[in-house]
Enzyme design. Structure first.
Site, PDB file in Angstrom:
ATOM      1  N   ASP A 238     -24.677 -60.077  -1.497  1.00 22.25           N
ATOM      2  CA  ASP A 238     -24.406 -58.428  -2.239  1.00 22.25           C
ATOM      3  C   ASP A 238     -22.874 -57.693  -2.013  1.00 22.25           C
ATOM      4  O   ASP A 238     -22.853 -57.076  -2.015  1.00 22.25           O
ATOM      5  CB  ASP A 238     -25.478 -58.294  -1.760  1.00 22.25           C
ATOM      6  CG  ASP A 238     -26.876 -57.993  -1.826  1.00 22.25           C
ATOM      7  OD1 ASP A 238     -27.273 -59.254  -3.021  1.00 22.25           O
ATOM      8  OD2 ASP A 238     -28.453 -57.881  -1.561  1.00 22.25           O
TER       9      ASP A 238
ATOM     10  N   HIS B 105     -19.549 -58.327  10.886  1.00 26.58           N
ATOM     11  CA  HIS B 105     -20.253 -57.583  10.071  1.00 26.58           C
ATOM     12  C   HIS B 105     -21.582 -58.397  10.673  1.00 26.58           C
ATOM     13  O   HIS B 105     -22.853 -58.607  10.218  1.00 26.58           O
ATOM     14  CB  HIS B 105     -20.652 -57.694   8.999  1.00 26.58           C
ATOM     15  CG  HIS B 105     -19.344 -56.543   8.557  1.00 26.58           C
ATOM     16  ND1 HIS B 105     -18.494 -55.676   9.129  1.00 26.58           N
ATOM     17  CD2 HIS B 105     -19.921 -55.195   7.385  1.00 26.58           C
ATOM     18  CE1 HIS B 105     -17.867 -55.225   8.557  1.00 26.58           C
ATOM     19  NE2 HIS B 105     -18.872 -54.207   7.387  1.00 26.58           N
TER      20      HIS B 105
ATOM     21  N   GLU C 246     -32.734 -60.453  -7.998  1.00 28.11           N
ATOM     22  CA  GLU C 246     -33.062 -59.640  -6.672  1.00 28.11           C
ATOM     23  C   GLU C 246     -34.554 -59.136  -7.252  1.00 28.11           C
ATOM     24  O   GLU C 246     -34.743 -58.833  -8.157  1.00 28.11           O
ATOM     25  CB  GLU C 246     -32.215 -59.059  -5.865  1.00 28.11           C
ATOM     26  CG  GLU C 246     -31.234 -59.875  -5.673  1.00 28.11           C
ATOM     27  CD  GLU C 246     -30.514 -59.454  -4.307  1.00 28.11           C
ATOM     28  OE1 GLU C 246     -30.767 -58.486  -3.810  1.00 28.11           O
ATOM     29  OE2 GLU C 246     -29.217 -60.218  -4.517  1.00 28.11           O
TER      30      GLU C 246
HETATM   31  P1  FAD Z   1     -18.978 -61.978  11.870  1.00 28.37           P
HETATM   32  O1  FAD Z   1     -19.995 -61.300  12.072  1.00 28.37           O
HETATM   33  O2  FAD Z   1     -17.749 -61.666  12.440  1.00 28.37           O
HETATM   34  O3  FAD Z   1     -18.743 -63.650  12.630  1.00 28.37           O
HETATM   35  C1  FAD Z   1     -20.433 -64.348  12.185  1.00 28.37           C
HETATM   36  C2  FAD Z   1     -20.961 -65.677  12.749  1.00 28.37           C
HETATM   37  O4  FAD Z   1     -20.018 -66.875  12.161  1.00 28.37           O
HETATM   38  C3  FAD Z   1     -20.466 -65.158  14.031  1.00 28.37           C
HETATM   39  O5  FAD Z   1     -20.973 -66.020  14.540  1.00 28.37           O
HETATM   40  C4  FAD Z   1     -18.558 -65.870  14.268  1.00 28.37           C
HETATM   41  O6  FAD Z   1     -18.556 -66.222  15.522  1.00 28.37           O
HETATM   42  C5  FAD Z   1     -18.618 -67.180  13.162  1.00 28.37           C
HETATM   43  N1  FAD Z   1     -17.605 -66.890  12.419  1.00 28.37           N
HETATM   44  C6  FAD Z   1     -16.988 -65.968  11.675  1.00 28.37           C
HETATM   45  N2  FAD Z   1     -16.063 -66.288  11.373  1.00 28.37           N
HETATM   46  C7  FAD Z   1     -16.377 -68.329  11.150  1.00 28.37           C
HETATM   47  C8  FAD Z   1     -15.003 -69.122  11.218  1.00 28.37           C
HETATM   48  N3  FAD Z   1     -14.449 -69.089  10.828  1.00 28.37           N
HETATM   49  N4  FAD Z   1     -15.221 -70.190  11.184  1.00 28.37           N
HETATM   50  C9  FAD Z   1     -16.458 -70.651  12.282  1.00 28.37           C
HETATM   51  N5  FAD Z   1     -17.538 -69.162  12.069  1.00 28.37           N
HETATM   52  C10 FAD Z   1     -17.303 -68.505  12.277  1.00 28.37           C
HETATM   53  N6  FAD Z   1     -25.773 -62.068   4.383  1.00 28.37           N
HETATM   54  C11 FAD Z   1     -26.168 -62.361   3.366  1.00 28.37           C
HETATM   55  O7  FAD Z   1     -26.414 -63.702   2.810  1.00 28.37           O
HETATM   56  N7  FAD Z   1     -26.173 -61.917   1.569  1.00 28.37           N
HETATM   57  C12 FAD Z   1     -25.950 -60.937   1.836  1.00 28.37           C
HETATM   58  O8  FAD Z   1     -25.839 -60.165   0.542  1.00 28.37           O
HETATM   59  C13 FAD Z   1     -25.378 -60.209   2.635  1.00 28.37           C
HETATM   60  N8  FAD Z   1     -25.443 -58.971   2.113  1.00 28.37           N
HETATM   61  C14 FAD Z   1     -24.941 -57.914   3.594  1.00 28.37           C
HETATM   62  C15 FAD Z   1     -24.500 -56.666   3.484  1.00 28.37           C
HETATM   63  C16 FAD Z   1     -23.753 -55.775   4.740  1.00 28.37           C
HETATM   64  C17 FAD Z   1     -23.327 -54.795   4.587  1.00 28.37           C
HETATM   65  C18 FAD Z   1     -23.959 -56.775   5.794  1.00 28.37           C
HETATM   66  C19 FAD Z   1     -23.388 -55.770   6.964  1.00 28.37           C
HETATM   67  C20 FAD Z   1     -24.162 -57.596   5.917  1.00 28.37           C
HETATM   68  C21 FAD Z   1     -24.749 -58.303   4.960  1.00 28.37           C
HETATM   69  N9  FAD Z   1     -24.571 -59.932   4.980  1.00 28.37           N
HETATM   70  C22 FAD Z   1     -25.595 -60.916   4.075  1.00 28.37           C
HETATM   71  C23 FAD Z   1     -25.027 -60.602   5.726  1.00 28.37           C
HETATM   72  C24 FAD Z   1     -23.974 -60.803   6.470  1.00 28.37           C
HETATM   73  O9  FAD Z   1     -23.485 -62.258   6.318  1.00 28.37           O
HETATM   74  C25 FAD Z   1     -23.220 -62.002   7.948  1.00 28.37           C
HETATM   75  O10 FAD Z   1     -23.657 -60.643   9.162  1.00 28.37           O
HETATM   76  C26 FAD Z   1     -22.165 -62.575   8.376  1.00 28.37           C
HETATM   77  O11 FAD Z   1     -22.392 -63.247   9.676  1.00 28.37           O
HETATM   78  C27 FAD Z   1     -20.806 -61.503   8.164  1.00 28.37           C
HETATM   79  O12 FAD Z   1     -19.618 -61.708   8.179  1.00 28.37           O
HETATM   80  P2  FAD Z   1     -18.587 -61.190   9.242  1.00 28.37           P
HETATM   81  O13 FAD Z   1     -17.372 -62.387   8.574  1.00 28.37           O
HETATM   82  O14 FAD Z   1     -18.899 -60.047   9.349  1.00 28.37           O
HETATM   83  O15 FAD Z   1     -19.012 -62.217  10.094  1.00 28.37           O
END
Ligand code: FAD
Length: 515
Positions: free
Chosen positions: A158, A97, A269
């Site tokens: 969120d 994400h 918020e």
């Molecule tokens: P990915 O997109 O898969 O990875 C993100 C980053 O972390 C990359 O650099 C990846 O290499 C690294 N990574 C992933 N897993 C690991 C691991 N195990 N160890 C080390 N590095 C790792 N963020 C907030 O803070 N608050 C919110 O309210 C919020 N709401 C959101 C709502 C939506 C609909 C979306 C799409 C995103 C939201 N986000 C929010 C953002 C979200 O926290 C970040 O985009 C987060 O990185 C997504 O997590 P993911 O598991 O999909 O990570």
């Protein structure tokens, strides 16, 4: 029969050609030969070149589906041993994400963290409850598991369909952060695979530099394979409140009063509504007030409105006391008097509110569109000039998506982590959660939205990007400011060959570090 044999031979040639064209010789076989319990996939890699942002796409060489931390360590160690000459990099992919390819690895190895089963999630009850989880676990699953014990994590995002590793690599901010700090302030211990392929436990007491490096570290120092998350007793219900303001200064004053010491709310918020007719709902959540008639009668008359969103947790037997407390707190606010909208929902429904909207958007084909989001942290002293400039001059007609705006207390953040924050005690998270219409050249097209983002950033305002994205070293250096040298130092300790998190584009593999 001949035809069938011929087709099979042609098919096999096609597959062989495809593999040999895509993959540099030597590397796949050396990866395939690694003694791991999981497996590498060299064919089905396209999903790893996609993310929620839908604007960046880098095809990896392989996707690792690990069965244990040791599979990850073996892979990273193997690449580490290839030395600085190899261009191979590794990206951990949580739920994908990210917005700008942060979890992608061009011609590298993407580790599908959700394949990592770890041991079963273990909830520890007692005076200081916690849960041990895998770095690839989704927060929604942690919620379901901990609720079985009447417990839940303290600090959230969120949206809960994100992984532990993905949010801890950034910060994890939501309406609970004013009180508990972000998610990175609510972790006790981590298990990490460093860029040298070592598996290390770390906490405030053990390998503390690695612990704080990894928290908010954008995946640069290690891959989080396990985490110990703090818990608290979970309430059954949530009183969910929205009130409206026409004046930003009054709105911000009330928000700041509410996040100060003795707040009675559990979640605070706010969001901005520009030229909106459906006043209370947006894709971020479906809010159904108890009095829908009153809500539907309110007319914005084209004005920009500011909506304060509050939540108070409770158990059914406490309802009388809670009502009294909430009424008393609300009486001290200065919102438009006729705009008090309330609802009572189960705790799980409140926390998982964005997912309900996700299902709806997916069914309409509106989830997998480009998302040129811009997330900013803005010091309190600049928030009024920022609001005036952005909501008064730049975004006057429409916003192409929700805009969140709420203050948090810096005292709840640990300044030893890698997270980059503004200098002041109180700062605002401002999130422009825009969706673009694919191929549109109009005001809802990606080019137009990106140009608005640039104008917002040009204002200065002492902002720091949250979920940052830059392409040059100079930009990263200025993002980190005084923390840059420490960040580089940490990189040279834990991932000296810059194997990890290539998608962040901070360090290039095999490029020597220079301060
Ligand atoms: P990915 O997109 O898969 O990875 C993100 C980053 O972390 C990359 O650099 C990846 O290499 C690294 N990574 C992933 N897993 C690991 C691991 N195990 N160890 C080390 N590095 C790792 N963020 C907030 O803070 N608050 C919110 O309210 C919020 N709401 C959101 C709502 C939506 C609909 C979306 C799409 C995103 C939201 N986000 C929010 C953002 C979200 O926290 C970040 O985009 C987060 O990185 C997504 O997590 P993911 O598991 O999909 O990570």
């Amino acid at each position: 029969m001949n035809f069938l044999r011929c087709s099979i031979v042609l098919f096999l040639i096609y597959i062989a050609l495809k593999i040999s064209l895509c993959v540099p010789p030597g590397i796949p076989s050396s990866l395939k030969a690694l003694p791991i319990a999981g497996h590498f996939d060299f064919e089905h890699v396209h999903h790893a070149a996609k993310d929620f942002g839908n604007t960046y796409s880098f095809l990896p060489l392989a996707v690792l589906h690990p069965k244990s931390a040791s599979d990850i360590a073996t892979t990273v160690k193997h690449i580490w041993h290839m030395g600085p000459g190899s261009r191979l990099t590794v990206a951990a992919r949580g739920h994908g994400h990210s917005l700008q390819g942060q979890a992608q690895a061009h011609r590298g190895v993407v580790i599908n963290m959700e394949s990592l089963p770890g041991s079963k999630m273990q909830v520890h009850t007692g005076n200081f409850p916690y849960v041990d989880v895998s770095g690839g676990d989704l927060w929604i699953n942690i919620l379901h598991e901990t609720l079985k014990h009447g417990l839940a994590p303290k600090s959230w995002t969120d949206y809960l369909h994100l992984t532990v590793g993905g949010t801890l690599s950034n910060a994890g901010i939501s309406g609970q952060a004013f009180r508990h700090g972000p998610q990175i302030s609510n972790v006790h211990q981590l298990e990490v695979v460093t860029g040298k392929g070592e598996v290390m436990r770390c906490s405030e007491k053990q390998n503390s530099d690695l612990f704080y490096s990894v928290l908010g570290g954008l995946g640069q120092f290690g891959i989080i394979t396990r985490a110990r998350i703090l818990l608290e007793p979970a309430p059954k219900m949530v009183k969910w409140i929205r009130v409206l303001y026409t004046d930003f200064a009054t709105f911000a004053r009330d928000q700041e009063r509410l996040i100060s010491v003795k707040s009675r709310f559990d979640y605070i918020e706010g969001f901005v509504m520009i030229n909106r007719t459906g006043l209370l709902n947006n894709w971020r959540s479906s809010f159904n007030p108890k009095d829908p008639v009153q809500a539907s009668q309110f007319k914005s008359d084209g004005r920009t409105l500011f909506c304060l969103e509050l939540a108070k947790y409770f158990n059914p037997e406490e309802i009388a006391v809670v009502n009294e407390e909430v009424t008393s707190s609300l009486s001290q606010l200065n919102h438009i008097p006729s705009t008090l909208f309330q609802s009572e929902v189960p705790y799980i429904e409140f926390l998982d509110r964005v997912h309900i909207s996700e299902i709806k958007l997916r069914s309409e084909g509106l989830w997998e569109v480009p998302h040129p989001w811009l997330n900013l942290l803005i010091p309190r002293s600049k928030i009024h000039s920022f609001a005036q400039q952005v909501f008064g001059n730049i975004l006057t007609n429409t916003s192409n998506g929700p805009i969140l705006i709420y203050p948090v207390n810096k005292s709840k953040w640990d300044n030893r982590t890698s997270a980059v924050l503004p200098e002041e005690d109180v700062f605002y998270l401002v999130a422009f959660l825009t969706s673009a219409v694919p191929c549109s050249r109009g005001s809802d097209g990606i080019e137009h939205i990106l140009s608005l983002n640039r104008r917002i950033l040009e204002g200065g305002f002492g902002v720091k990007q949250y979920l940052p994205h830059y392409s040059t070293k100079g930009e990263w250096r200025s993002h980190f400011g005084p923390q840059w040298e420490a960040f580089v130092q940490r990189k040279s300790t834990y991932d000296p060959l810059a194997i990890l998190a290539p998608g962040q584009r901070i360090f290039q593999k095999a490029t020597p570090f220079s301060l």
